[in-house]
Design a protein around this motif. Structure first.
Motif, mmCIF file in Angstrom:
data_model
loop_
_atom_site.group_PDB
_atom_site.id
_atom_site.type_symbol
_atom_site.label_atom_id
_atom_site.label_comp_id
_atom_site.label_asym_id
_atom_site.label_seq_id
_atom_site.Cartn_x
_atom_site.Cartn_y
_atom_site.Cartn_z
ATOM 1 N N THR A 9 5.576 14.883 47.147
ATOM 2 C CA THR A 9 5.943 13.669 47.969
ATOM 3 C C THR A 9 4.786 12.880 47.946
ATOM 4 O OG1 THR A 9 7.306 14.875 49.493
ATOM 5 C CG2 THR A 9 6.447 12.935 50.119
ATOM 6 N N PHE A 10 4.976 11.646 47.685
ATOM 7 C CA PHE A 10 3.808 10.454 47.769
ATOM 8 C C PHE A 10 4.115 9.559 48.758
ATOM 9 C CE2 PHE A 10 3.846 12.173 43.362
ATOM 10 C CZ PHE A 10 2.643 12.463 43.083
ATOM 11 N N ALA A 11 3.233 8.938 49.571
ATOM 12 C CA ALA A 11 3.189 8.214 50.522
ATOM 13 C C ALA A 11 2.156 6.986 50.398
ATOM 14 C CB ALA A 11 3.235 8.707 51.906
ATOM 15 N N CYS A 12 2.556 5.729 50.609
ATOM 16 C CA CYS A 12 1.150 4.911 50.655
ATOM 17 C C CYS A 12 1.687 3.679 51.920
ATOM 18 C CB CYS A 12 1.268 4.151 49.167
ATOM 19 S SG CYS A 12 2.759 3.241 48.851
ATOM 20 N N GLU A 13 0.369 2.955 52.022
ATOM 21 C CA GLU A 13 0.443 1.672 52.852
ATOM 22 C C GLU A 13 -0.670 0.951 52.482
ATOM 23 O OE1 GLU A 13 -0.016 2.925 56.866
ATOM 24 O OE2 GLU A 13 -1.897 3.645 56.677
ATOM 25 N N GLY A 14 -0.731 -0.277 53.128
ATOM 26 C CA GLY A 14 -1.892 -1.307 52.859
ATOM 27 C C GLY A 14 -1.557 -2.377 51.911
ATOM 28 N N GLY A 15 -0.132 -2.486 51.715
ATOM 29 C CA GLY A 15 0.104 -3.532 50.708
ATOM 30 C C GLY A 15 -0.058 -3.314 49.245
ATOM 31 N N GLY A 16 0.538 -4.086 48.439
ATOM 32 C CA GLY A 16 0.306 -3.396 47.067
ATOM 33 C C GLY A 16 1.515 -2.525 46.477
ATOM 34 N N SER A 17 1.071 -1.720 45.768
ATOM 35 C CA SER A 17 2.031 -0.696 45.322
ATOM 36 C C SER A 17 1.114 0.560 44.586
ATOM 37 C CB SER A 17 3.156 -1.054 44.199
ATOM 38 O OG SER A 17 2.480 -1.858 43.002
ATOM 39 N N LEU A 61 5.914 2.743 43.670
ATOM 40 C CA LEU A 61 6.279 2.775 45.147
ATOM 41 C C LEU A 61 5.576 1.814 45.931
ATOM 42 C CD1 LEU A 61 7.929 4.068 47.515
ATOM 43 C CD2 LEU A 61 5.660 5.608 47.775
ATOM 44 N N THR A 62 6.404 0.625 46.338
ATOM 45 C CA THR A 62 5.771 -0.344 47.306
ATOM 46 C C THR A 62 5.066 0.030 48.593
ATOM 47 O OG1 THR A 62 7.624 -1.947 46.326
ATOM 48 C CG2 THR A 62 6.359 -2.687 48.249
ATOM 49 N N CYS A 63 3.996 -0.344 48.828
ATOM 50 C CA CYS A 63 3.295 0.053 49.895
ATOM 51 C C CYS A 63 3.193 -0.957 51.092
ATOM 52 C CB CYS A 63 1.786 0.510 49.581
ATOM 53 S SG CYS A 63 1.859 1.481 47.941
ATOM 54 N N PRO A 64 4.065 -0.867 52.011
ATOM 55 C CA PRO A 64 3.848 -1.737 52.856
ATOM 56 C C PRO A 64 2.684 -1.572 53.755
ATOM 57 C CG PRO A 64 5.401 0.009 53.646
ATOM 58 C CD PRO A 64 4.742 0.191 52.490
ATOM 59 N N THR A 65 2.625 -2.720 54.700
ATOM 60 C CA THR A 65 1.263 -2.759 55.720
ATOM 61 C C THR A 65 2.066 -2.049 57.082
ATOM 62 O OG1 THR A 65 1.944 -4.815 56.395
ATOM 63 C CG2 THR A 65 0.081 -4.583 54.901
ATOM 64 N N GLY A 66 1.158 -1.150 57.773
ATOM 65 C CA GLY A 66 1.672 -0.697 58.962
ATOM 66 C C GLY A 66 2.258 0.928 58.562
ATOM 67 N N THR A 67 3.349 1.047 58.509
ATOM 68 C CA THR A 67 4.238 2.423 58.497
ATOM 69 C C THR A 67 4.477 2.965 57.090
ATOM 70 O OG1 THR A 67 5.545 2.070 60.590
ATOM 71 C CG2 THR A 67 6.136 3.719 58.802
ATOM 72 N N PRO A 68 3.786 3.789 56.502
ATOM 73 C CA PRO A 68 3.876 4.275 54.978
ATOM 74 C C PRO A 68 5.018 4.409 54.537
ATOM 75 C CG PRO A 68 2.190 5.704 56.300
ATOM 76 C CD PRO A 68 3.223 4.874 57.380
ATOM 77 N N ALA A 69 5.330 4.082 53.274
ATOM 78 C CA ALA A 69 6.650 4.438 52.620
ATOM 79 C C ALA A 69 6.350 5.724 51.823
ATOM 80 C CB ALA A 69 6.813 3.280 51.517
ATOM 81 N N SER A 70 7.397 6.314 51.524
ATOM 82 C CA SER A 70 7.442 7.683 50.909
ATOM 83 C C SER A 70 8.568 8.053 50.106
ATOM 84 C CB SER A 70 7.081 8.913 51.851
ATOM 85 O OG SER A 70 8.177 9.133 52.607
ATOM 86 N N ILE A 71 8.106 8.996 49.050
ATOM 87 C CA ILE A 71 9.257 9.468 48.179
ATOM 88 C C ILE A 71 8.948 10.668 47.856
ATOM 89 C CG2 ILE A 71 8.081 8.550 45.808
ATOM 90 C CD1 ILE A 71 10.759 7.644 44.615
ATOM 91 N N THR A 72 10.116 11.703 47.665
ATOM 92 C CA THR A 72 9.904 12.918 47.100
ATOM 93 C C THR A 72 10.556 13.159 45.881
ATOM 94 O OG1 THR A 72 9.857 13.720 49.456
ATOM 95 C CG2 THR A 72 10.466 15.415 47.842
ATOM 96 N N VAL A 73 9.855 13.688 44.995
ATOM 97 C CA VAL A 73 10.271 14.158 43.740
ATOM 98 C C VAL A 73 10.661 15.259 43.434
ATOM 99 C CG1 VAL A 73 9.661 13.667 41.215
ATOM 100 C CG2 VAL A 73 8.785 12.022 42.959
ATOM 101 N N PRO A 74 11.802 16.055 43.236
ATOM 102 C CA PRO A 74 11.916 17.376 42.948
ATOM 103 C C PRO A 74 11.651 17.670 41.580
ATOM 104 C CG PRO A 74 14.021 16.201 43.168
ATOM 105 C CD PRO A 74 12.939 15.203 43.427
ATOM 106 N N LEU A 75 10.780 18.541 41.314
ATOM 107 C CA LEU A 75 10.257 19.175 39.868
ATOM 108 C C LEU A 75 11.068 20.441 39.721
ATOM 109 C CD1 LEU A 75 6.608 18.695 40.458
ATOM 110 C CD2 LEU A 75 8.121 17.105 39.071
ATOM 111 N N GLY A 76 11.786 21.040 40.447
ATOM 112 C CA GLY A 76 12.880 22.136 40.138
ATOM 113 C C GLY A 76 12.214 23.462 40.258
ATOM 114 N N THR A 77 12.771 24.537 39.680
ATOM 115 C CA THR A 77 12.234 25.981 39.510
ATOM 116 C C THR A 77 11.824 26.161 38.114
ATOM 117 O OG1 THR A 77 14.262 26.814 39.095
ATOM 118 C CG2 THR A 77 13.687 26.830 41.260
#
Length: 145
Positions: free
Chosen positions: A74-82, A102-118
């Motif tokens: 999982t990746f999360a980011c914030e602070g503007g930009g991407s 992933l676009t990084c908003p100011t304030g609350t972080p955005a996140s995405i989870t990437v499943p890599l499998g078994t």
């Protein structure tokens, strides 16, 4: 001036100075805590990697994967930009996930989870390229049991 009044004035000045110093220290600590807060929470007991917060382009390498468990990152980011994230799975080049942004908003972080499998053994690398040097990001790698 009498001695009692001089002593009272001196004590008041010392008290005010100490209060101002305490306020300055408290304010500094609060400001530092806000600037250093985590972008992503601790992954708990299933976590293999935890990057709570970093600024600018960087990455990480994960190792010790258990091939019988699912792997998620999982990746999360914030602070503007991407952030642009790319992977390198050394032992499984056919399973490299496509790079994503992933676009990084100011304030609350955005996140995405990437499943890599078994079936993953060994390790993998992730490279994070930020659009600005001040973009903050964090990441986790987990293998839930």
């Amino acid at each position: 001036m009498n001695h009692t009044r001089t002593t009272h004035i001196a004590r008041t000045a010392i008290t005010l100075t100490a209060a101002a110093a305490a306020l300055a220290l408290t304010t500094g600590v609060v400001q530092a805590s806000a600037a250093e807060r985590e972008v992503i929470s601790h992954p708990g007991p299933d976590g293999l990697i935890w990057v709570p917060e970093t600024t600018g382009s960087s990455g990480f390498v994960s190792g010790g994967l258990a091939s019988h468990l699912d792997t998620f990152t999982t990746f999360a980011c914030e602070g503007g930009g991407s952030i642009e994230v790319s992977f390198r799975l050394d032992d499984h080049p056919d399973r490299n996930p496509a790079p994503f942004t992933l676009t990084c908003p100011t304030g609350t972080p955005a996140s995405i989870t990437v499943p890599l499998g078994t079936g993953l053994s060994g390790g993998f690398g992730a490279t994070v390229t930020t659009s600005t040097p001040t973009t903050r990001w964090g990441a986790t790698v987990v293998q839930p049991e």
